[in-house]
Design a protein around this motif. Structure first.
Motif, PDB file in Angstrom:
ATOM      1  N   ALA A   1      -7.239  -6.520   3.855  1.00 19.40           N
ATOM      2  CA  ALA A   1      -6.576  -6.219   5.194  1.00 19.40           C
ATOM      3  C   ALA A   1      -7.536  -6.661   6.430  1.00 19.40           C
ATOM      4  N   LEU A   2      -8.835  -6.751   6.180  1.00 23.17           N
ATOM      5  CA  LEU A   2      -9.698  -7.273   7.207  1.00 23.17           C
ATOM      6  C   LEU A   2      -9.486  -8.737   7.280  1.00 23.17           C
ATOM      7  N   ASP A   3      -9.335  -9.362   6.026  1.00 22.04           N
ATOM      8  CA  ASP A   3      -9.024 -10.881   6.149  1.00 22.04           C
ATOM      9  C   ASP A   3      -8.014 -11.308   6.719  1.00 22.04           C
ATOM     10  N   ILE A   4      -6.843 -10.565   6.404  1.00 26.65           N
ATOM     11  CA  ILE A   4      -5.512 -10.650   7.075  1.00 26.65           C
ATOM     12  C   ILE A   4      -5.779 -10.684   8.480  1.00 26.65           C
ATOM     13  N   LEU A   5      -6.266  -9.733   8.988  1.00 25.43           N
ATOM     14  CA  LEU A   5      -6.424  -9.322  10.558  1.00 25.43           C
ATOM     15  C   LEU A   5      -7.270 -10.439  11.119  1.00 25.43           C
ATOM     16  N   ARG A   6      -8.441 -11.054  10.430  1.00 21.87           N
ATOM     17  CA  ARG A   6      -9.354 -11.924  11.037  1.00 21.87           C
ATOM     18  C   ARG A   6      -8.709 -13.181  11.061  1.00 21.87           C
TER      19      ARG A   6
ATOM     20  N   HIS B   1       0.925  -1.192  -0.045  1.00 17.97           N
ATOM     21  CA  HIS B   1      -0.271  -0.046   0.136  1.00 17.97           C
ATOM     22  C   HIS B   1       0.944   1.193   0.049  1.00 17.97           C
ATOM     23  N   ARG B   2       1.798   1.342   0.798  1.00 14.23           N
ATOM     24  CA  ARG B   2       3.001   2.429   0.866  1.00 14.23           C
ATOM     25  C   ARG B   2       3.499   2.509  -0.463  1.00 14.23           C
ATOM     26  N   MET B   3       4.005   1.581  -1.152  1.00  9.01           N
ATOM     27  CA  MET B   3       4.614   1.722  -2.501  1.00  9.01           C
ATOM     28  C   MET B   3       3.420   2.202  -3.583  1.00  9.01           C
ATOM     29  N   LEU B   4       2.212   1.865  -3.357  1.00 16.48           N
ATOM     30  CA  LEU B   4       1.362   2.325  -4.414  1.00 16.48           C
ATOM     31  C   LEU B   4       1.094   3.932  -4.171  1.00 16.48           C
TER      32      LEU B   4
ATOM     33  N   GLY C   1      -5.084   2.281  11.510  1.00 17.47           N
ATOM     34  CA  GLY C   1      -3.523   2.631  11.935  1.00 17.47           C
ATOM     35  C   GLY C   1      -2.504   2.426  10.768  1.00 17.47           C
ATOM     36  N   ILE C   2      -2.819   1.477  10.202  1.00 19.05           N
ATOM     37  CA  ILE C   2      -1.754   1.328   8.901  1.00 19.05           C
ATOM     38  C   ILE C   2      -2.024   2.152   7.897  1.00 19.05           C
ATOM     39  N   LEU C   3      -3.279   2.567   7.494  1.00 26.70           N
ATOM     40  CA  LEU C   3      -3.319   3.599   6.702  1.00 26.70           C
ATOM     41  C   LEU C   3      -2.754   4.953   7.207  1.00 26.70           C
ATOM     42  N   ALA C   4      -3.030   5.200   8.368  1.00 22.54           N
ATOM     43  CA  ALA C   4      -2.623   6.670   8.838  1.00 22.54           C
ATOM     44  C   ALA C   4      -1.120   6.580   8.898  1.00 22.54           C
ATOM     45  N   LEU C   5      -0.549   5.538   9.260  1.00 17.13           N
ATOM     46  CA  LEU C   5       1.221   5.212   8.763  1.00 17.13           C
ATOM     47  C   LEU C   5       1.413   5.608   7.797  1.00 17.13           C
ATOM     48  N   ASN C   6       0.930   4.920   6.806  1.00 13.35           N
ATOM     49  CA  ASN C   6       1.296   5.153   5.183  1.00 13.35           C
ATOM     50  C   ASN C   6       1.194   6.375   4.765  1.00 13.35           C
ATOM     51  N   TYR C   7      -0.224   6.810   5.001  1.00 22.53           N
ATOM     52  CA  TYR C   7      -0.493   8.319   4.590  1.00 22.53           C
ATOM     53  C   TYR C   7       0.235   9.475   5.063  1.00 22.53           C
ATOM     54  N   GLY C   8       0.622   9.225   6.476  1.00 21.43           N
ATOM     55  CA  GLY C   8       1.699  10.311   6.998  1.00 21.43           C
ATOM     56  C   GLY C   8       2.978  10.055   6.604  1.00 21.43           C
ATOM     57  N   TRP C   9       3.350   8.762   6.546  1.00 20.56           N
ATOM     58  CA  TRP C   9       4.584   8.494   5.960  1.00 20.56           C
ATOM     59  C   TRP C   9       4.864   9.114   4.581  1.00 20.56           C
ATOM     60  N   SER C  10       3.962   8.652   3.769  1.00 15.68           N
ATOM     61  CA  SER C  10       4.094   9.011   2.456  1.00 15.68           C
ATOM     62  C   SER C  10       4.247  10.652   2.044  1.00 15.68           C
ATOM     63  N   ALA C  11       3.287  11.372   2.862  1.00 13.11           N
ATOM     64  CA  ALA C  11       3.192  12.747   2.802  1.00 13.11           C
ATOM     65  C   ALA C  11       4.566  13.552   2.851  1.00 13.11           C
ATOM     66  N   PHE C  12       5.174  13.097   4.021  1.00 15.43           N
ATOM     67  CA  PHE C  12       6.449  13.875   4.381  1.00 15.43           C
ATOM     68  C   PHE C  12       7.701  13.246   3.574  1.00 15.43           C
ATOM     69  N   ALA C  13       7.638  12.092   3.300  1.00 16.63           N
ATOM     70  CA  ALA C  13       8.790  11.405   2.393  1.00 16.63           C
ATOM     71  C   ALA C  13       8.578  12.039   0.892  1.00 16.63           C
TER      72      ALA C  13
ATOM     73  N   HIS D   1     -11.562  11.600  -0.359  1.00 16.08           N
ATOM     74  CA  HIS D   1     -12.351  10.648  -1.463  1.00 16.08           C
ATOM     75  C   HIS D   1     -11.936   9.162  -0.689  1.00 16.08           C
ATOM     76  N   PRO D   2     -12.229   8.789   0.645  1.00 13.09           N
ATOM     77  CA  PRO D   2     -11.713   7.700   1.358  1.00 13.09           C
ATOM     78  C   PRO D   2     -12.183   6.328   0.583  1.00 13.09           C
ATOM     79  N   ASN D   3     -13.441   6.571  -0.107  1.00  9.30           N
ATOM     80  CA  ASN D   3     -13.916   5.166  -0.668  1.00  9.30           C
ATOM     81  C   ASN D   3     -14.488   5.580  -2.112  1.00  9.30           C
ATOM     82  N   PRO D   4     -13.462   5.801  -3.040  1.00  8.89           N
ATOM     83  CA  PRO D   4     -14.051   6.372  -4.321  1.00  8.89           C
ATOM     84  C   PRO D   4     -14.652   5.214  -5.104  1.00  8.89           C
ATOM     85  N   GLY D   5     -14.501   4.143  -4.749  1.00 12.83           N
ATOM     86  CA  GLY D   5     -15.030   2.983  -5.699  1.00 12.83           C
ATOM     87  C   GLY D   5     -14.717   1.472  -4.935  1.00 12.83           C
ATOM     88  N   LEU D   6     -15.081   0.503  -5.899  1.00 14.39           N
ATOM     89  CA  LEU D   6     -14.835  -0.745  -5.398  1.00 14.39           C
ATOM     90  C   LEU D   6     -13.438  -1.257  -4.938  1.00 14.39           C
ATOM     91  N   ASN D   7     -12.480  -0.750  -5.893  1.00 15.08           N
ATOM     92  CA  ASN D   7     -10.986  -1.013  -5.551  1.00 15.08           C
ATOM     93  C   ASN D   7     -10.717  -0.564  -4.098  1.00 15.08           C
TER      94      ASN D   7
END
Length: 212
Positions: A105-110, A74-77, A125-137, A91-97
């Motif tokens: 992610a929910l299946d892995i956690l399950r 996800h971070r690479m994306l 938490g994972i999304l927040a890490l990636n969005y925040g990290w990606s933003a300043f990187a 736009h947190p849920n722009p479509g089926l993708n």
């Protein structure tokens, strides 16, 4: 149209307008409005297209390792499409993708015994890490491309601080200059996944104990 929109968005999200896309196509804005009534509809379609490119990691049999692999993918994306970071907040849920990514992610956690609200919180938490990290990187990479990498400057500024007042900060001046590095990301991700794993183990043990 989406090919043209993606080429325009590569200049930054602010550059993405119906008129700019029409110009890229050599067409008129009205031609685009027949397919996308608003810019938001165009953004949703483009974000959905981008999210569809998530490289789904092959399961390894270790759900915690799979969760870490998902986070890296996800971070690479985001790294490949830095313009998308800001609009994904609005736009947190722009479509089926986007739904597909959440389902993965929910299946892995399950599989690790993390479900319900706990799974949603950990996924966020994972999304927040990636969005925040990606933003300043991304901001740092953009500055580096024009010869203004802030890392060394920040490191030098911290090293010049009075050590008697800020001994701990001065001691890590070199590391401060490397903020946003892959090494730092891996450490943060490792601790996040470890915490989620330990929580899943505790919850599973509690359920087993109550069943007895």
């Amino acid at each position: 149209m989406l090919d043209a929109a993606e080429r325009v968005s590569a200049q930054g999200f602010d550059a993405l307008t119906i008129r700019a896309v029409a110009t890229e196509l050599g067409s008129s804005p009205m031609a685009l409005y027949r397919c996308f009534a608003t810019k938001d509809e165009l953004v949703d379609a483009l974000l959905d297209r981008i999210l569809g490119r998530l490289a789904t990691p092959e399961p390894r049999g270790d759900w915690a390792a799979d969760l870490a692999a998902f986070a890296r993918a996800h971070r690479m994306l985001l790294a490949l499409h830095p313009w998308a970071i800001i609009p994904l907040f609005t736009h947190p849920n722009p479509g089926l993708n986007a739904t597909r990514i959440g389902e993965l992610a929910l299946d892995i956690l399950r599989r690790g015994g993390v479900t319900g609200g706990d799974a949603v919180a950990d996924f966020c938490g994972i999304l927040a890490l990636n969005y925040g990290w990606s933003a300043f990187a991304t901001a740092r990479s953009a500055a580096a491309r024009i010869g203004q990498d802030p890392g060394p400057v920040i490191g030098a500024m911290i090293a010049a601080l009075p050590a008697e007042r800020f001994p701990l900060t001065v001691a890590v001046a070199d590391q401060m200059s490397a903020y946003g590095s892959d090494e730092h990301y891996e450490r943060a991700l490792r601790h996040l996944v470890s915490g989620i794993r330990d929580s899943g183990i505790r919850d599973s043990a509690a359920v087993t104990g109550s069943a007895r």
